[in-house]
Design a protein around this motif. Structure first.
Motif, mmCIF file in Angstrom:
data_model
loop_
_atom_site.group_PDB
_atom_site.id
_atom_site.type_symbol
_atom_site.label_atom_id
_atom_site.label_comp_id
_atom_site.label_asym_id
_atom_site.label_seq_id
_atom_site.Cartn_x
_atom_site.Cartn_y
_atom_site.Cartn_z
ATOM 1 N N PRO A 43 0.834 -1.210 0.000
ATOM 2 C CA PRO A 43 0.000 0.000 0.000
ATOM 3 C C PRO A 43 0.867 1.258 0.000
ATOM 4 C CG PRO A 43 -0.812 -1.589 1.606
ATOM 5 C CD PRO A 43 0.502 -2.114 1.102
ATOM 6 N N MET A 44 0.536 2.204 -0.873
ATOM 7 C CA MET A 44 1.236 3.484 -0.968
ATOM 8 C C MET A 44 2.730 3.301 -1.258
ATOM 9 S SD MET A 44 -0.520 5.385 2.318
ATOM 10 C CE MET A 44 0.464 6.867 2.102
ATOM 11 N N ASN A 45 3.096 2.098 -1.751
ATOM 12 C CA ASN A 45 4.503 1.792 -2.030
ATOM 13 C C ASN A 45 5.381 1.977 -0.789
ATOM 14 O OD1 ASN A 45 6.572 0.876 -3.697
ATOM 15 N ND2 ASN A 45 7.113 2.940 -4.381
ATOM 16 N N ILE A 46 4.837 1.647 0.379
ATOM 17 C CA ILE A 46 5.585 1.767 1.639
ATOM 18 C C ILE A 46 6.818 0.879 1.595
ATOM 19 C CG2 ILE A 46 5.497 1.242 4.112
ATOM 20 C CD1 ILE A 46 2.559 2.086 4.050
ATOM 21 N N LYS A 47 7.924 1.392 2.101
ATOM 22 C CA LYS A 47 9.204 0.683 2.056
ATOM 23 C C LYS A 47 9.688 0.420 3.486
ATOM 24 C CE LYS A 47 10.479 3.048 -2.243
ATOM 25 N NZ LYS A 47 9.185 3.779 -2.355
ATOM 26 N N PRO A 48 9.535 -0.794 3.996
ATOM 27 C CA PRO A 48 10.067 -1.103 5.336
ATOM 28 C C PRO A 48 11.570 -1.309 5.292
ATOM 29 C CG PRO A 48 9.015 -3.032 4.400
ATOM 30 C CD PRO A 48 8.805 -1.922 3.409
ATOM 31 N N PHE A 49 12.199 -1.118 6.437
ATOM 32 C CA PHE A 49 13.635 -1.388 6.547
ATOM 33 C C PHE A 49 13.939 -1.893 7.945
ATOM 34 C CE2 PHE A 49 13.108 3.072 7.683
ATOM 35 C CZ PHE A 49 13.844 3.196 8.856
ATOM 36 N N ILE A 50 15.087 -2.538 8.069
ATOM 37 C CA ILE A 50 15.524 -3.085 9.347
ATOM 38 C C ILE A 50 17.039 -2.957 9.426
ATOM 39 C CG2 ILE A 50 15.723 -5.457 8.476
ATOM 40 C CD1 ILE A 50 14.602 -6.369 11.218
ATOM 41 N N GLY A 51 17.557 -2.739 10.624
ATOM 42 C CA GLY A 51 18.993 -2.560 10.765
ATOM 43 C C GLY A 51 19.493 -2.980 12.131
#
Length: 208
Positions: free
Chosen positions: A119-127
């Protein structure tokens, strides 16, 4: 463990089909604010007094360089956080109060998931990375010489970038920082204070 829970929240993103990767060589800058929320039990000193540290919010900025597609190295910086703390007796009576400031620069390696079907081209990330916290301007109500040692510990990071332009996004993120410091008063060791906060933030992100 809270850090493990945080990782599990975004682990499902590993199964997504990656598209529109952030290319190696890209820079991004994020400017916003973060709230440092210390853990509820901050330890008991050698004199039997328990420690209660309050939270604080300050402007933050981070820079990230992508060393490979979707893989970035990020450095977080901030204006000094200010914390009041109470030293309480076993029955909860406040015995002493104090103040300190700290800077918590944090270096992380991060992976950005990018999926056009979200949805909405959401971009998750983790670090994951390392946090270095230095304390200064320590004060205590007795007027003694209070000193808090610098701290080095692991840090976890997870968040979402919500794009609103090709190179701009709104970011929501959370970090866990392992921050523990040894306290001394007038040269006498008092014991360890365990702050280990969750850090919640919002930011504007720009890629270059």
């Amino acid at each position: 463990m809270k850090l493990q829970s945080l990782v599990l929240v975004t682990a499902a993103a590993l199964t997504m089909t990656t598209a529109f990767a952030v290319p190696a060589g890209t820079w991004s800058v994020a400017a916003g604010a973060h709230y440092v929320d210390p853990k509820s039990n901050n330890g008991t000193l050698d004199n039997g007094l328990s420690v209660d540290v309050d939270g604080d919010v300050r402007p933050t900025i981070s820079g990230e360089y992508f060393i490979a597609n979707n893989v970035g190295v990020e450095l977080l910086a901030a204006l000094p956080f200010h914390h009041d703390f109470d030293l309480n007796s076993a029955d909860g009576t406040k015995v002493l109060t104090g103040k300190t400031q700290h800077l918590p620069p944090t270096l992380s390696v991060q992976y950005h998931f990018d999926n056009g079907s979200m949805p909405m081209n959401i971009k998750p990330f983790i670090g994951v990375g390392v946090n270095y916290t230095t304390f200064f301007k320590e004060r205590i109500s007795t007027g003694g010489d209070l000193d808090l040692d610098d701290s080095v510990g692991v840090a976890g990071h997870v968040g979402l970038d919500i794009p609103f332009a090709p190179t701009e996004a709104f970011r929501i993120d959370a970090r866990y920082m392992d921050i523990k410091t040894d306290a001394t008063l007038d040269g006498t060791n008092l014991g360890e204070i365990d702050i280990s906060p969750w850090v919640y933030g919002v930011a504007f992100v720009k890629q270059f």
